[in-house]
Enzyme design. Structure first.
Site, mmCIF file in Angstrom:
data_model
loop_
_atom_site.group_PDB
_atom_site.id
_atom_site.type_symbol
_atom_site.label_atom_id
_atom_site.label_comp_id
_atom_site.label_asym_id
_atom_site.label_seq_id
_atom_site.Cartn_x
_atom_site.Cartn_y
_atom_site.Cartn_z
ATOM 1 N N ASP A 81 -45.562 -72.045 -59.585
ATOM 2 C CA ASP A 81 -44.871 -72.005 -58.298
ATOM 3 C C ASP A 81 -43.992 -70.751 -58.223
ATOM 4 O O ASP A 81 -43.357 -70.372 -59.201
ATOM 5 C CB ASP A 81 -44.008 -73.267 -58.210
ATOM 6 C CG ASP A 81 -43.222 -73.361 -56.927
ATOM 7 O OD1 ASP A 81 -43.863 -73.515 -55.877
ATOM 8 O OD2 ASP A 81 -41.987 -73.283 -56.968
ATOM 9 N N GLU A 120 -53.778 -70.991 -75.507
ATOM 10 C CA GLU A 120 -53.800 -71.774 -76.753
ATOM 11 C C GLU A 120 -54.771 -72.944 -76.620
ATOM 12 O O GLU A 120 -55.098 -73.608 -77.597
ATOM 13 C CB GLU A 120 -52.395 -72.330 -77.057
ATOM 14 C CG GLU A 120 -51.381 -71.259 -77.408
ATOM 15 C CD GLU A 120 -49.953 -71.810 -77.420
ATOM 16 O OE1 GLU A 120 -49.762 -73.051 -77.402
ATOM 17 O OE2 GLU A 120 -49.022 -70.985 -77.434
HETATM 18 C C1 GLC Z 1 -43.176 -72.893 -53.429
HETATM 19 C C2 GLC Z 1 -43.742 -74.220 -52.964
HETATM 20 C C3 GLC Z 1 -42.872 -74.728 -51.862
HETATM 21 C C4 GLC Z 1 -41.457 -74.914 -52.392
HETATM 22 C C5 GLC Z 1 -40.939 -73.612 -52.979
HETATM 23 C C6 GLC Z 1 -39.659 -73.805 -53.723
HETATM 24 O O1 GLC Z 1 -43.243 -71.925 -52.448
HETATM 25 O O2 GLC Z 1 -45.074 -74.068 -52.576
HETATM 26 O O3 GLC Z 1 -43.349 -75.924 -51.322
HETATM 27 O O4 GLC Z 1 -40.610 -75.350 -51.374
HETATM 28 O O5 GLC Z 1 -41.859 -73.070 -53.895
HETATM 29 O O6 GLC Z 1 -39.875 -74.531 -54.898
#
Ligand code: GLC
Length: 532
Positions: A201, A255
């Site tokens: 993310d 890994e």
């Molecule tokens: C990413 C996710 C989103 C979230 C953001 C903060 O962009 O896709 O949904 O709000 O990260 O974690």
């Protein structure tokens, strides 16, 4: 095909765990619900399912604010249920990809709670702290993506902490090796359990300028855009040091055999491709958002695909998506009828497609009445059209109350039109969008040229997109009519394998093919007469 990894040949299905299927009747989707629907995913013909965060969380950002990376929030189920889900998915030949959120934790995470204890706390340096500016205000001009300053003062210690998103999501300090070690252990925790991949993310946010330099103004900003877009985020995102870091994360994934690392990146495409690493040692699939941002016309999409192909390093495998839980749904972004064209595009361009739940039905953004708004973006920055609730409404399974999603009150309202746009109805309809998706997925499995073949864009009349996919001497031509009028495409020979409107299938074409408005087709090269 055997030369290609599963994540190159396959198709990923992204669901939103709160909204896919509620198994316990509390109105929020959960692991029990996903387990009930695995047969649907296997029937549809996808290869992997990506599940956004299901970890313990106060849900300020609906799971992207994590208090324990190695557990399951009781709202979604238990670790034992997760293990069962993984085993049942694997039995059906489905891989499971989990979100991995390295940029920030919840402010309720024990690490941050400890950091708040004082400047000498063991975890203080796990987060990003700075003294106030001379006037006592935030240390610099950085803004949060979710509105307001990116800094929040902790009055007890007199310092500000950084958060790229909500103040309930403090950013981790990735320059601290202890953070990197702890997060590598989190990755191993899930990979050891048998998870097939991780989606990083907010990858491009992981490192910030160590001198905390002010971001410069973005001259392209205009009224109506969120206020944080007034600044170009040059000192808060895509910093050079991120490259080394993603290579380290990749080493952890390596890994384990046969796992995939996906990275969320909203950057210009020439920067996205940098995330493959200098030798292919970076992210396997740096997410490409071209089809989410490009204007919906043949020229723009053709040019975007050609440019992407040209920029890809030799070791880089492409990927495509029409939408996700952060972006408005495709069905509302294209003219009526073009959801079929979008399906064809997604599943025939070269690279791994990710299909967002419900798009296979043509689900549209839901209308969210003010009292039902849940997304912090809409709450903090109302009326700018950036709220994400509309694309997170419950999956539409059938025409029963709550669309078969839950016997309880759904956490977000079911979108209008579910009585006709739902799985049960479309499964039974040969002409439905769902049937088209399923047929395309079957065709990708049957035709290596579609799954892994090379791509070549081709010249075409105005409003027509045309490209070839070729593998082992088998050549398929894909043609898409973006025009609002019928068009005859000259210079085409071969057998029509599939039309998005089911026309002319099985017919041999000698010189041209007529496409109706918004129709697309796949043709196989002229059969070799010698082959009989
Ligand atoms: C990413 C996710 C989103 C979230 C953001 C903060 O962009 O896709 O949904 O709000 O990260 O974690």
């Amino acid at each position: 095909m055997a030369d290609f990894a599963w994540w190159q040949r396959g198709v990923i299905y992204q669901l939103y765990p709160r909204s896919f299927q509620d198994g316990d009747g509390d109105g929020v989707g959960d692991l029990a619900g996903i387990r009930q629907r695995l047969d649907y995913l296997a029937w549809l013909g996808v290869d992997a399912v990506w599940i956004p965060p299901i970890y313990p969380s106060p849900m300020a950002d609906f799971g992207y604010d994590i208090t324990d990376h190695c557990a399951i929030d009781p709202l979604f189920g238990t670790l034992a249920e997760f293990d069962a889900l993984l085993a049942e998915a694997h039995e059906r030949g489905l891989r499971v990809i989990l979100d991995f959120v390295p940029n920030h934790t919840s402010d309720m995470h024990p690490w941050f709670q400890d950091a708040l204890r004082g400047r000498d706390a063991a975890h203080r340096d796990w987060y990003l702290w700075a003294d106030p500016a001379a006037d006592g205000g935030p240390p610099n001009n950085w803004r949060s993506h979710f509105g307001g300053p990116a800094w929040t003062l902790d009055p007890a210690t007199g310092q500000y902490y950084l958060h790229a998103f909500l103040k309930e999501q403090p950013d981790l300090n990735w320059r601290n090796p202890a953070v990197a070690r702890a997060m590598a252990q989190v990755m191993r925790f899930w990979l050891d359990r048998g998870v097939d991949g991780l989606r990083l993310d907010a990858t491009w946010h992981l490192i910030k300028d160590e001198h905390l330099r002010n971001n410069p103004p973005d001259p392209s900003w205009h009224a109506g855009l969120p206020e944080h877009e007034k600044l170009a985020h040059v000192y808060t995102s895509d910093r050079p040091e991120v490259q080394r870091l993603v290579c380290e994360l990749r080493q952890v994934v390596d890994e384990y055999p046969d796992r995939v690392l996906i990275g969320e990146l909203y950057l210009p495409i020439e920067r996205v491709v940098a995330y493959y690493g200098t030798t292919g040692n970076g992210i396997h699939l740096p997410a490409n958002a071209l089809l989410i941002g490009a204007p919906w016309d043949a020229d723009s999409i053709g040019a975007a695909a050609d440019r992407y192909e040209a920029l890809l390093p030799v070791f880089g495998w492409p990927n495509w998506a029409l939408g996700n839980h952060d972006k408005p749904r495709i069905a509302g972004r294209v003219p009526p009828g073009h959801s079929r064209l979008a399906a064809l595009l997604l599943l025939t361009l070269r690279g791994t497609p990710t299909l967002y739940y419900g798009d296979e039905l043509g689900m549209r953004n839901g209308e969210i009445p003010p009292a039902a708004i849940r997304d912090p973006i809409e709450r903090n920055m109302p009326g700018l059209g950036r709220g994400r609730d509309p694309q997170r409404t419950p999956m539409q399974w059938d025409d029963s109350p709550n669309a078969g999603f839950s016997p309880g009150q759904p956490w977000l309202p079911v979108a209008a039109g579910f009585e006709t746009v739902n799985v049960a109805g479309q499964r039974a309809d040969d002409a439905s969008l769902l049937t088209l998706y399923r047929r395309l997925l079957q065709l990708r499995r049957a035709e290596p040229a579609l799954a892994v073949g090379r791509y070549a864009g081709q010249g075409a009349p105005p409003g027509i997109l045309r490209y070839e996919r070729e593998h082992d001497g088998r050549c398929l031509t894909v043609v898409l009519n973006f025009n609002e009028t019928p068009r005859r495409i000259p210079g085409l020979q071969g057998r029509v394998l599939l039309s998005t409107l089911g026309r002319d299938e099985g017919r041999d074409i000698d010189d041209s093919l007529l496409l109706l408005p918004g129709e697309g087709a796949i043709l196989a090269g002229r059969p070799d007469p010698a082959a009989g």
